[in-house]
Enzyme design. Structure first.
Site, mmCIF file in Angstrom:
data_model
loop_
_atom_site.group_PDB
_atom_site.id
_atom_site.type_symbol
_atom_site.label_atom_id
_atom_site.label_comp_id
_atom_site.label_asym_id
_atom_site.label_seq_id
_atom_site.Cartn_x
_atom_site.Cartn_y
_atom_site.Cartn_z
ATOM 1 N N CYS A 168 0.794 -1.227 0.000
ATOM 2 C CA CYS A 168 0.000 0.000 0.000
ATOM 3 C C CYS A 168 0.831 1.284 0.000
ATOM 4 O O CYS A 168 0.308 2.355 -0.296
ATOM 5 C CB CYS A 168 -0.941 0.001 1.208
ATOM 6 S SG CYS A 168 -2.131 -1.363 1.200
ATOM 7 N N HIS A 247 11.880 1.068 7.158
ATOM 8 C CA HIS A 247 11.621 -0.338 6.873
ATOM 9 C C HIS A 247 11.984 -1.174 8.103
ATOM 10 O O HIS A 247 13.103 -1.099 8.595
ATOM 11 C CB HIS A 247 12.470 -0.781 5.680
ATOM 12 C CG HIS A 247 11.939 -1.977 4.957
ATOM 13 N ND1 HIS A 247 11.710 -3.180 5.582
ATOM 14 C CD2 HIS A 247 11.578 -2.153 3.661
ATOM 15 C CE1 HIS A 247 11.238 -4.048 4.696
ATOM 16 N NE2 HIS A 247 11.153 -3.449 3.523
ATOM 17 N N HIS A 334 -2.548 19.593 7.226
ATOM 18 C CA HIS A 334 -3.421 18.531 6.722
ATOM 19 C C HIS A 334 -2.709 17.185 6.805
ATOM 20 O O HIS A 334 -1.483 17.110 6.692
ATOM 21 C CB HIS A 334 -3.819 18.815 5.272
ATOM 22 C CG HIS A 334 -4.372 20.193 5.058
ATOM 23 N ND1 HIS A 334 -5.642 20.549 5.452
ATOM 24 C CD2 HIS A 334 -3.818 21.310 4.516
ATOM 25 C CE1 HIS A 334 -5.855 21.827 5.137
ATOM 26 N NE2 HIS A 334 -4.766 22.307 4.586
ATOM 27 N N HIS A 338 -3.191 6.808 5.177
ATOM 28 C CA HIS A 338 -3.597 5.729 4.276
ATOM 29 C C HIS A 338 -4.909 5.103 4.758
ATOM 30 O O HIS A 338 -4.995 4.630 5.894
ATOM 31 C CB HIS A 338 -2.501 4.665 4.230
ATOM 32 C CG HIS A 338 -2.936 3.394 3.574
ATOM 33 N ND1 HIS A 338 -3.420 3.347 2.282
ATOM 34 C CD2 HIS A 338 -2.974 2.107 4.033
ATOM 35 C CE1 HIS A 338 -3.734 2.109 1.988
ATOM 36 N NE2 HIS A 338 -3.484 1.335 3.019
ATOM 37 N N HIS A 367 -14.732 4.889 3.438
ATOM 38 C CA HIS A 367 -16.155 4.623 3.302
ATOM 39 C C HIS A 367 -16.589 4.677 1.835
ATOM 40 O O HIS A 367 -17.317 3.795 1.362
ATOM 41 C CB HIS A 367 -16.949 5.649 4.115
ATOM 42 C CG HIS A 367 -18.428 5.408 4.121
ATOM 43 N ND1 HIS A 367 -19.264 5.890 3.127
ATOM 44 C CD2 HIS A 367 -19.233 4.736 4.991
ATOM 45 C CE1 HIS A 367 -20.509 5.543 3.395
ATOM 46 N NE2 HIS A 367 -20.519 4.847 4.515
ATOM 47 N N ASN A 371 -10.321 0.454 0.634
ATOM 48 C CA ASN A 371 -8.860 0.429 0.626
ATOM 49 C C ASN A 371 -8.419 0.111 -0.794
ATOM 50 O O ASN A 371 -8.490 -1.031 -1.239
ATOM 51 C CB ASN A 371 -8.339 -0.625 1.611
ATOM 52 C CG ASN A 371 -6.818 -0.682 1.657
ATOM 53 O OD1 ASN A 371 -6.125 -0.103 0.824
ATOM 54 N ND2 ASN A 371 -6.289 -1.390 2.636
#
Length: 458
Positions: A168, A247, A334, A338, A367, A371
């Site tokens: 992602c 990572h 802002h 994810h 919503h 995803n």
């Protein structure tokens, strides 16, 4: 001529050379966003609550307990009724996907966003110098990036990159790659395409940890146009300030908490374990330790350091500064979190001290669109733009997390007030600010219990 004079005469040209080189490299590190496009599927591709229930009932491997678990998960997922599903699943062919299904799904998302991107910016495909396509679970030959080059007949010297297996957070990784490539090429144009193929990877087994992906992941994606050309600065909507990548894949639990695999019966899917939350927190913490000092004002950093030191002295080292957090809003306005799931959004918001207003874009993006993997951040950005929240000079933090386990984040500066049309245009009015959004799955399935399951399952 003495040695000091000779050294001086040699040093000055060298110093001038290195300063000039540094200035040129700094100029080439600039990265402007000219435009972005998010995919919006057709109405017949919407995966509403009734279709979800039908898909669940088609899975003959599920017993009553698994069926009940899946419906309960949908109820609490934070997903709405207008997300988009892959065609082969909607047509009832999730158990036998073909290569053509995968290619068709990718073509529809990638070419739709690119067509709109070229049309709205007036940029020709022949002007593109760098192309990066990231799709984690699908790597055909020729690559999807090559498929784009062929479709738009791009130049033979276009620098083409196809990324897979990055999960992602691949979109921010792609942005980082483009920024680094900009250092070697002046006045370049680059495109980043971020999406995921859902159809061929629909899980048809009964392992609960692998069934979760069917409840969250949906069809979607984005294309982003970037440049380091200073003559295009006035057309840019945002400027990249910094990218930081962390990572934690050396940790076995973090590495395996989000992984593609087969279950005991041979059904391929995506496993999400209970260690996912800890891995995400660990990766995000490591990332922000590097990123935040680059974007928050010195005054806030000093306040945090002094307050933490004082608390350690008064309450001991074991407190670890608990309850004292950096005020991110002193340097950032802002937050694009994810939209991986309700728990991820709320957990990140709580740990960062964000308000409901701050996490609302991510919650509503989940919503409305679900995803959408690496493309998800851009739907969150689109929500902010549709709500006219983004003003010139504001700073925006993108927070992405993905398999590996990784946290890859970046900060953008808004170059002009943004309020253009995008994938949210026809649905944004259905999301009033700070309003509770209806949960159709809760209304239709929350009443289900063991007594009614037998009747529903039949």
């Amino acid at each position: 001529m003495d040695l000091l004079t000779v050294a001086y005469l040699l040093l000055v040209p060298c110093l001038v050379f290195f300063i000039a080189r540094w200035v040129l490299e700094w100029r080439n590190q600039r990265c402007y966003m000219l435009h972005y496009e998010c995919y919006k599927g057709k109405d017949e591709m919407k995966l509403n609550s009734e279709k979800c229930a039908q898909i669940v009932q088609r899975n003959k491997n599920l017993g009553l307990e698994e069926y009940r678990f899946l419906l309960r998960t949908m109820v609490s997922s934070g997903i709405g009724e207008e997300t988009y599903g892959p065609r082969n699943v909607l047509e009832g062919r999730e158990e036998s996907p073909t290569l053509l299904d995968a290619l068709s799904e990718m073509d529809e998302i990638i070419f739709d966003t690119l067509d709109n991107l070229f049309a709205k910016t007036g940029v020709s495909p022949s002007e593109i110098d760098i192309l990066v396509v990231n799709v984690s679970l699908f790597a055909p030959v020729p690559s999807l990036a090559c498929r784009v080059v062929n479709r738009y007949k791009m130049r033979e010297d276009v620098k083409c990159y196809n990324l897979s297996g990055l999960g992602c957070s691949a979109s921010v990784i792609s942005i980082d790659l483009v920024q680094r490539l900009f250092r070697t090429r002046k006045n370049a144009l680059a495109i980043v395409v971020s999406t995921e193929t859902m159809g061929p990877h629909w899980y048809c087994g009964k392992d609960r940890s692998m069934m979760l992906s069917n409840c969250l992941f949906r069809a979607g994606g984005s294309s982003v146009l970037l440049t380091n050309d200073p003559t295009r600065k006035d057309k840019a909507i945002m400027k990249l300030k910094t990218v930081v990548r962390a990572h934690v894949g050396s940790d076995d639990e973090a590495y395996s908490c989000c992984i593609q695999m087969e279950d005991k019966e041979g059904y391929q899917g995506f496993l999400l374990t209970k260690y996912l939350k800890n891995a995400a927190a660990k990766a995000l913490t490591k990332n922000l330790r590097v990123l935040l000092p680059k974007v928050l004002p010195m005054k806030e950093l000093l306040r945090y350091a002094i307050a933490r030191r004082l608390k350690k002295k008064t309450k001991g080292e074991s407190s670890g500064g608990t309850g004292i957090g950096l005020n991110l809003k002193t340097g950032l306005q802002h937050f694009c979190i994810h939209p991986g799931g309700r728990a991820i959004i709320e957990g990140a918001g709580k740990s960062l001290g964000l308000s409901e207003y701050d996490i609302e874009p991510s919650r509503n993006a989940l919503h409305r669109f679900g995803n959408t993997s690496s493309g998800g951040l851009w739907y969150v950005l689109g929500y902010m733009e549709a709500k006219k929240r983004l003003k010139k000079g504001d700073k925006l933090l993108m927070i992405s997390m993905g398999a590996g386990f990784e946290s890859n984040n970046c900060v953008w500066e808004i170059m002009k007030d943004l309020e253009g049309g995008n994938a949210w245009t026809d649905s944004i009015d259905g999301y009033p600010e700070m309003a509770k959004i209806p949960n159709p799955f809760k209304e239709k399935f929350d009443w289900i219990n063991d007594d009614t399951l037998s009747f529903v399952r039949i």
